[in-house]
Write an enzyme that holds these catalytic residues in place. Structure first.
Site, PDB file in Angstrom:
ATOM      1  N   LYS A  70       0.219   3.370  -2.953  1.00  0.00           N
ATOM      2  CA  LYS A  70      -0.947   4.258  -3.076  1.00  0.00           C
ATOM      3  C   LYS A  70      -0.540   5.736  -3.078  1.00  0.00           C
ATOM      4  O   LYS A  70      -1.270   6.586  -3.587  1.00  0.00           O
ATOM      5  CB  LYS A  70      -1.936   3.969  -1.934  1.00  0.00           C
ATOM      6  N   TYR A  96      -4.232  -2.839  -9.888  1.00  0.00           N
ATOM      7  CA  TYR A  96      -3.951  -2.513  -8.487  1.00  0.00           C
ATOM      8  C   TYR A  96      -3.054  -3.583  -7.833  1.00  0.00           C
ATOM      9  O   TYR A  96      -2.100  -3.265  -7.123  1.00  0.00           O
ATOM     10  CB  TYR A  96      -5.285  -2.373  -7.744  1.00  0.00           C
ATOM     11  N   SER A 121       0.797  -1.240   0.000  1.00  0.00           N
ATOM     12  CA  SER A 121       0.000   0.000   0.000  1.00  0.00           C
ATOM     13  C   SER A 121       0.822   1.278   0.000  1.00  0.00           C
ATOM     14  O   SER A 121       0.249   2.354  -0.166  1.00  0.00           O
ATOM     15  CB  SER A 121      -0.950   0.018   1.186  1.00  0.00           C
ATOM     16  N   TYR A 133      -4.398   3.634   8.161  1.00  0.00           N
ATOM     17  CA  TYR A 133      -5.732   3.043   8.372  1.00  0.00           C
ATOM     18  C   TYR A 133      -6.305   3.468   9.716  1.00  0.00           C
ATOM     19  O   TYR A 133      -6.181   4.624  10.104  1.00  0.00           O
ATOM     20  CB  TYR A 133      -5.657   1.511   8.246  1.00  0.00           C
ATOM     21  N   VAL A 175       1.177  -3.611   3.850  1.00  0.00           N
ATOM     22  CA  VAL A 175       1.177  -4.902   4.559  1.00  0.00           C
ATOM     23  C   VAL A 175       2.420  -5.745   4.264  1.00  0.00           C
ATOM     24  O   VAL A 175       2.596  -6.803   4.859  1.00  0.00           O
ATOM     25  CB  VAL A 175      -0.098  -5.749   4.316  1.00  0.00           C
TER      26      VAL A 175
HETATM   27  N1  GLU Z   1      -2.416  -5.277  -1.725  1.00  0.00           N
HETATM   28  C1  GLU Z   1      -2.904  -5.161  -0.383  1.00  0.00           C
HETATM   29  C2  GLU Z   1      -4.415  -5.276  -0.368  1.00  0.00           C
HETATM   30  O1  GLU Z   1      -5.043  -4.753  -1.233  1.00  0.00           O
HETATM   31  C3  GLU Z   1      -2.467  -3.858   0.173  1.00  0.00           C
HETATM   32  C4  GLU Z   1      -2.906  -3.614   1.586  1.00  0.00           C
HETATM   33  C5  GLU Z   1      -1.862  -2.894   2.386  1.00  0.00           C
HETATM   34  O2  GLU Z   1      -0.688  -2.885   2.057  1.00  0.00           O
HETATM   35  O3  GLU Z   1      -2.224  -2.328   3.417  1.00  0.00           O
HETATM   36  O4  GLU Z   1      -4.986  -5.872   0.492  1.00  0.00           O
END
Ligand code: GLU
Length: 310
Positions: free
Chosen positions: A73, A197, A70, A245, A263
């Protein structure tokens, strides 16, 4: 704008943090829902600091590649704001979610408009927006060009095994995408956007490369000027309020600097005007953020006295 205090001994600070993290008894657990990431050795820890004055300091496993997940992003948001400007905010909000990164509950309540671009549905909308009319490979090529330019390093790639692993187990993200499509907040097929994604999340970088790539968000005369100055401020504001988050408030309280986690165990932290900092340790806390990574940047902020709150 302040520059890094020349009195600070970054070598000593990083050595102390690495020694503490390498000995830490509680390391968290690697992400289990992406099989390719599940068995990663949680004993690994790496950190890198790219200062606004051009110096770079590293410690631990700073040259080992990991899945940025993530943290990607941040880069897609930069591309989307560059392309769509304020129009992006018709499709995604700018408020902390207070709920887990893959929650569907809030999305239902808010009729398919995700709270912010850093939770999964928000990031899916951002990817959907930059896809518009382009083939996934073109968008991923543009994303890699952006990240490589930011890092001044062409040796940054997508790990196809991780992308495949997440595609094969991506039901939850697909569900979020279908739900937004049902509300008219999707322009491409859920499979196309989710596939793109999953590949953006599977970009691999070392902590050193990640710290280098974050310099476009530091601002300052010697930093890469890949996006407009006001967008730098806005992305930092979103990282501070939404980058971790439902653990974003805790991170802001403990670290006091904008950050974005993934993650894969990576965190990119920006000290505006001073430095881009990357930390990686694959064990996660209850919010899905790196347990030791968070502790390490908390220690770093204490040692340097850096905070956006003065
Ligand atoms: N590719 C992971 C998902 O979509 C990313 C989530 C993350 O890194 O927090 O669940």
């Amino acid at each position: 704008m302040s520059i890094a205090n020349p009195e600070l001994d970054f070598r000593v600070i990083l050595d102390q943090i690495c020694a503490e993290m390498q000995a830490a008894p509680h390391r968290g657990e690697a992400a289990q829902y992406i099989p390719e990431l599940a068995s990663i050795d949680t004993n690994q820890f790496g950190m890198a600091v790219a200062l606004a004055d051009g110096r770079v300091f590293v410690g631990g496993d700073a040259d080992r590649r990991f899945s940025i997940q993530s943290v990607s992003k941040v880069f897609t948001l930069a591309l989307a704001l560059g392309r769509l400007g304020e129009d992006l905010w018709r499709r995604v909000g700018r408020e902390p979610s207070g709920l887990p990164f893959n929650s569907i509950m809030q999305l239902e309540h808010e009729e398919g408009i995700p709270r912010n671009p850093f939770i999964n549905p928000g990031a899916l909308v951002v990817t959907d927006a930059i896809l518009a009319g382009h083939a996934p490979r073109e968008v991923l090529g543009e994303l890699l060009r952006f990240v490589r330019a930011a890092a001044e390093d062409d040796d940054i790639h997508i790990d196809e095994a991780v992308a495949r692993s997440e595609t094969e187990h991506g039901d939850r993200n697909m569900a979020l995408a279908h739900f937004m499509a049902a509300h008219g907040n999707f322009r491409n097929s859920p499979a196309l956007t989710c596939g793109t994604y999953f590949h953006q999340c599977a970009i691999e970088m070392t902590p050193r490369q990640l710290a280098m790539s974050g310099r476009f968000l530091v601002g300052g005369p010697n930093m890469p000027g890949l996006i407009a100055r006001d967008q730098v401020r806005r992305i930092n504001a979103l990282m501070l309020t939404c980058g971790h988050y439902d653990g974003s408030g805790d991170f802001a309280y403990r670290v006091g600097l904008p950050g974005k986690s993934g993650v894969g165990g990576g965190i990119l932290v920006i000290a505006p005007g001073r430095a881009s900092i990357a930390v990686w340790s694959p064990g996660l806390n209850q919010y899905g953020n790196s347990h030791l990574g968070t502790l390490a940047v908390e220690r770093f902020a204490q040692a340097t006295g850096w905070s956006v709150f003065g």
